[in-house]
Design an enzyme around this catalytic site. Structure first.
Site, PDB file in Angstrom:
ATOM      1  N   GLU A  83       0.849  -1.191   0.000  1.00 26.34           N
ATOM      2  CA  GLU A  83       0.000   0.000   0.000  1.00 26.34           C
ATOM      3  C   GLU A  83       0.882   1.237   0.000  1.00 26.34           C
ATOM      4  O   GLU A  83       0.448   2.318  -0.328  1.00 26.34           O
ATOM      5  CB  GLU A  83      -0.909  -0.026   1.243  1.00 26.34           C
ATOM      6  CG  GLU A  83      -1.973   1.061   1.320  1.00 26.34           C
ATOM      7  CD  GLU A  83      -1.478   2.387   1.921  1.00 26.34           C
ATOM      8  OE1 GLU A  83      -2.249   3.351   1.872  1.00 26.34           O
ATOM      9  OE2 GLU A  83      -0.338   2.472   2.420  1.00 26.34           O
ATOM     10  N   CYS A 115      -4.600  -3.491   2.018  1.00 24.46           N
ATOM     11  CA  CYS A 115      -3.932  -4.585   2.743  1.00 24.46           C
ATOM     12  C   CYS A 115      -4.157  -5.948   2.100  1.00 24.46           C
ATOM     13  O   CYS A 115      -3.593  -6.950   2.540  1.00 24.46           O
ATOM     14  CB  CYS A 115      -4.423  -4.619   4.190  1.00 24.46           C
ATOM     15  SG  CYS A 115      -4.390  -3.013   4.963  1.00 24.46           S
ATOM     16  N   HIS A 237      -6.401 -10.688   8.786  1.00 24.83           N
ATOM     17  CA  HIS A 237      -5.706  -9.405   8.665  1.00 24.83           C
ATOM     18  C   HIS A 237      -5.895  -8.680  10.001  1.00 24.83           C
ATOM     19  O   HIS A 237      -7.019  -8.607  10.508  1.00 24.83           O
ATOM     20  CB  HIS A 237      -6.292  -8.581   7.518  1.00 24.83           C
ATOM     21  CG  HIS A 237      -5.840  -7.152   7.563  1.00 24.83           C
ATOM     22  ND1 HIS A 237      -4.508  -6.810   7.581  1.00 24.83           N
ATOM     23  CD2 HIS A 237      -6.533  -5.989   7.652  1.00 24.83           C
ATOM     24  CE1 HIS A 237      -4.396  -5.495   7.656  1.00 24.83           C
ATOM     25  NE2 HIS A 237      -5.614  -4.976   7.713  1.00 24.83           N
TER      26      HIS A 237
HETATM   27  N1  CAA Z   1      -9.754  -0.116  28.892  1.00 23.50           N
HETATM   28  C1  CAA Z   1     -10.098  -1.111  28.042  1.00 23.50           C
HETATM   29  N2  CAA Z   1     -10.670  -0.863  26.822  1.00 23.50           N
HETATM   30  C2  CAA Z   1     -10.880   0.420  26.472  1.00 23.50           C
HETATM   31  C3  CAA Z   1     -10.548   1.487  27.319  1.00 23.50           C
HETATM   32  C4  CAA Z   1      -9.957   1.181  28.582  1.00 23.50           C
HETATM   33  N3  CAA Z   1      -9.605   2.131  29.427  1.00 23.50           N
HETATM   34  N4  CAA Z   1     -10.866   2.634  26.690  1.00 23.50           N
HETATM   35  C5  CAA Z   1     -11.388   2.295  25.476  1.00 23.50           C
HETATM   36  N5  CAA Z   1     -11.398   0.952  25.354  1.00 23.50           N
HETATM   37  C6  CAA Z   1     -11.844   0.167  24.215  1.00 23.50           C
HETATM   38  C7  CAA Z   1     -13.134   0.671  23.591  1.00 23.50           C
HETATM   39  O1  CAA Z   1     -14.283   0.206  24.304  1.00 23.50           O
HETATM   40  C8  CAA Z   1     -13.013   0.075  22.205  1.00 23.50           C
HETATM   41  O2  CAA Z   1     -13.344  -1.286  22.240  1.00 23.50           O
HETATM   42  P1  CAA Z   1     -14.624  -1.860  21.433  1.00 23.50           P
HETATM   43  O3  CAA Z   1     -14.389  -1.518  19.975  1.00 23.50           O
HETATM   44  O4  CAA Z   1     -14.569  -3.308  21.690  1.00 23.50           O
HETATM   45  O5  CAA Z   1     -15.809  -1.148  22.012  1.00 23.50           O
HETATM   46  C9  CAA Z   1     -11.514   0.135  21.916  1.00 23.50           C
HETATM   47  O6  CAA Z   1     -10.884   0.307  23.187  1.00 23.50           O
HETATM   48  C10 CAA Z   1     -11.127   1.315  21.045  1.00 23.50           C
HETATM   49  O7  CAA Z   1     -11.653   2.477  21.602  1.00 23.50           O
HETATM   50  P2  CAA Z   1     -12.310   3.605  20.702  1.00 23.50           P
HETATM   51  O8  CAA Z   1     -13.348   2.984  19.799  1.00 23.50           O
HETATM   52  O9  CAA Z   1     -12.724   4.729  21.551  1.00 23.50           O
HETATM   53  O10 CAA Z   1     -11.009   3.988  19.869  1.00 23.50           O
HETATM   54  P3  CAA Z   1     -10.727   5.112  18.839  1.00 23.50           P
HETATM   55  O11 CAA Z   1     -11.903   5.972  18.554  1.00 23.50           O
HETATM   56  O12 CAA Z   1      -9.530   5.794  19.349  1.00 23.50           O
HETATM   57  O13 CAA Z   1     -10.404   4.353  17.482  1.00 23.50           O
HETATM   58  C11 CAA Z   1      -9.766   2.784  15.840  1.00 23.50           C
HETATM   59  C12 CAA Z   1      -9.993   3.016  17.340  1.00 23.50           C
HETATM   60  C13 CAA Z   1     -11.076   3.037  15.066  1.00 23.50           C
HETATM   61  C14 CAA Z   1      -9.331   1.344  15.624  1.00 23.50           C
HETATM   62  C15 CAA Z   1      -8.660   3.770  15.343  1.00 23.50           C
HETATM   63  O14 CAA Z   1      -7.449   3.442  15.957  1.00 23.50           O
HETATM   64  C16 CAA Z   1      -8.472   3.766  13.833  1.00 23.50           C
HETATM   65  O15 CAA Z   1      -9.146   4.517  13.125  1.00 23.50           O
HETATM   66  N6  CAA Z   1      -7.514   2.938  13.306  1.00 23.50           N
HETATM   67  C17 CAA Z   1      -7.239   2.865  11.861  1.00 23.50           C
HETATM   68  C18 CAA Z   1      -8.338   2.153  11.097  1.00 23.50           C
HETATM   69  C19 CAA Z   1      -8.395   0.671  11.345  1.00 23.50           C
HETATM   70  O16 CAA Z   1      -7.462   0.065  11.840  1.00 23.50           O
HETATM   71  N7  CAA Z   1      -9.522   0.060  10.960  1.00 23.50           N
HETATM   72  C20 CAA Z   1      -9.686  -1.385  11.051  1.00 23.50           C
HETATM   73  C21 CAA Z   1     -10.513  -1.959   9.917  1.00 23.50           C
HETATM   74  S1  CAA Z   1      -9.884  -1.398   8.335  1.00 23.50           S
HETATM   75  C22 CAA Z   1      -8.603  -2.473   7.933  1.00 23.50           C
HETATM   76  O17 CAA Z   1      -8.477  -3.512   8.502  1.00 23.50           O
HETATM   77  C23 CAA Z   1      -7.628  -2.073   6.884  1.00 23.50           C
HETATM   78  C24 CAA Z   1      -6.425  -1.499   7.544  1.00 23.50           C
HETATM   79  O18 CAA Z   1      -5.443  -2.222   7.779  1.00 23.50           O
HETATM   80  C25 CAA Z   1      -6.416  -0.097   7.908  1.00 23.50           C
END
Ligand code: CAA
Length: 398
Positions: A83, A115, A237
């Site tokens: 990518e 990916c 993945h």
């Molecule tokens: N203790 C334990 N867990 C906690 C916590 C704490 N103190 N605080 C938050 N969490 C949990 C949340 O409950 C959540 O879990 P669930 O999804 O099971 O509810 C998890 O931690 C993440 O918290 P948020 O949803 O609040 O996190 P965020 O808004 O910061 O975003 C993300 C997380 C969307 C993965 C972000 O990091 C992101 O955008 N990443 C890039 C995109 C990505 O990886 N997408 C995956 C699918 S796409 C793909 O696979 C292709 C690729 O490679 C990109």
């Protein structure tokens, strides 16, 4: 003539960026609880490329031991999936071809679909070997996952490359038919040519990923694939490792297979050991999950494994493979652990500094400091050309 012989992964090797930033260190600066990173997304640390590393140097490092073990005589094709392409025209694999001193009678091409690209490469490689079983195909998957600073995606970065030699009568994993396929036009994660960080709608991307699990699984079953309960575990993945646990729950629910949380944890945890300390490596991530499983489990002889490959945008594939009895003798576990342990920890400020010094685009001559602990480096840029070199054992690291 097409062959009846099994075709699949004969060798698997990976390397990762030379630097590492822990999520404990990151959390001090983002204000997020470290538990969110460790438990919520399942990440402990992320690999980062040194100033003189990129997809070419990591891929060459991953592939060098494969070439050393098997030679080059039978390799007729090199497929490079990424990518993080470094050129709009020239395939990154041509630089690797040169660094490794491969013979000229090889076709080299680059593949892209976020990916997913490495899985396309693996399937294309298998088809080439089916047609001409004496041929081997070198499949390289190499990426630097990079999101905007201070964005939610920042915690899901990483950098690594996997090299796979695809051949008839493989030593590690035979690739089975059928595959379940799924393509759906969705803007969940993308990177226009003028950007070096991905744009992403995180929540949408997770929904899109799970929709692709359903779509690919349905197509797999419609093509008379194995019942899901016959599959020992699934390598997913892993954009962040919790995604694999969510995906497996989703796959089993969709297929009507009952499993409690402990059973899902037992099945998936062995596939996440490398990615939870390396981070997302886009095309390579699924194959690092396979490496973690093979390196960590000595009871997989003849086991059927599932593979789920997802590339945002989106294209996905579900397929299975059979672990070849005796596979343990061909693993590279100690080299993989060494590649991880040799990384140099950096603090948050160093990470920020590295990120705010992109490669120059003025065409002038620029030298890069020697930082990599790998065997190949990007020594500089000259006349808009990347200049690579092999590192000599005595070279000093900055
Ligand atoms: N203790 C334990 N867990 C906690 C916590 C704490 N103190 N605080 C938050 N969490 C949990 C949340 O409950 C959540 O879990 P669930 O999804 O099971 O509810 C998890 O931690 C993440 O918290 P948020 O949803 O609040 O996190 P965020 O808004 O910061 O975003 C993300 C997380 C969307 C993965 C972000 O990091 C992101 O955008 N990443 C890039 C995109 C990505 O990886 N997408 C995956 C699918 S796409 C793909 O696979 C292709 C690729 O490679 C990109």
């Amino acid at each position: 003539m097409p062959t009846d012989r099994a075709v699949g992964i004969h060798d698997l090797s990976f390397r990762t960026g030379s630097l590492v930033l822990t999520h404990a260190e990151l959390s001090k600066h983002t204000g997020a609880s470290v538990a969110k990173y460790h438990k919520g997304i399942g990440q402990q640390a992320m690999s980062l490329p040194a100033a003189d590393e990129d997809i070419v140097t990591m891929a060459a490092d991953a592939a060098a031991p494969v070439i050393e073990r098997h030679g080059t005589d039978r390799i007729r094709t090199l497929l490079f999936a990424t990518e993080t392409s470094i050129d709009q025209s020239k395939a990154a694999g041509v630089y690797v071809h040169s660094l490794l001193g491969l013979p000229s009678h090889i076709r080299v091409v680059e593949l892209k679909q976020a990916c997913y690209g490495a899985t396309a490469a693996l399937q294309f490689a298998a088809a080439l070997v089916q047609r001409e079983p004496e041929q081997q195909v070198l499949v390289l998957a190499s990426d630097v996952a990079r999101y905007d600073l201070d964005s939610p995606g920042e915690a899901t970065q990483g950098a690594a490359a996997a090299a796979m030699l695809v051949s008839a009568d493989p030593s590690l994993v035979e690739i089975n038919t059928p595959s379940g396929l799924y393509t759906h036009d969705v803007m969940d994660f993308w990177r226009p040519n003028y950007r070096d960080t991905a744009l992403v709608d995180g929540k949408k991307s997770m929904v899109a990923y799970l929709a692709a699990v359903d779509g690919a699984r349905r197509d797999y079953q419609a093509r008379e694939g194995l019942p899901i309960e016959k599959i020992r575990t699934v390598c997913y993945h892993q954009p962040f490792t919790r995604m694999a646990f969510k995906a497996h729950r989703h796959l089993l629910d969709g297929a009507g297979v009952e499993a409690d949380t402990a059973a899902i944890d037992d099945a998936i945890a062995p596939t996440t050991r490398y990615n939870e300390i390396i981070g997302n490596s886009y095309t390579a991530s699924l194959y690092l999950a396979l490496a973690a499983l093979l390196d960590g489990d000595d009871e997989l002889d003849a086991a059927t494994l599932g593979f789920f490959s997802y590339g945002s945008g989106s294209v996905a594939e579900f397929f299975t493979g059979r672990v070849v009895p005796g596979y343990r003798a061909r693993l590279r576990t100690s080299a993989h652990l060494k590649a991880i342990s040799r990384r140099r920890p950096i603090d948050y400020n160093t990470y920020r500094r590295l990120r705010t010094h992109p490669l120059p685009d003025d065409g002038a001559q620029h030298r890069l400091p020697h930082q990599t602990s790998g065997s190949f480096r990007l020594s500089g840029i000259e006349d808009h050309q990347r200049v690579y070199e092999t590192v000599h054992a005595s070279a000093d690291i900055a």
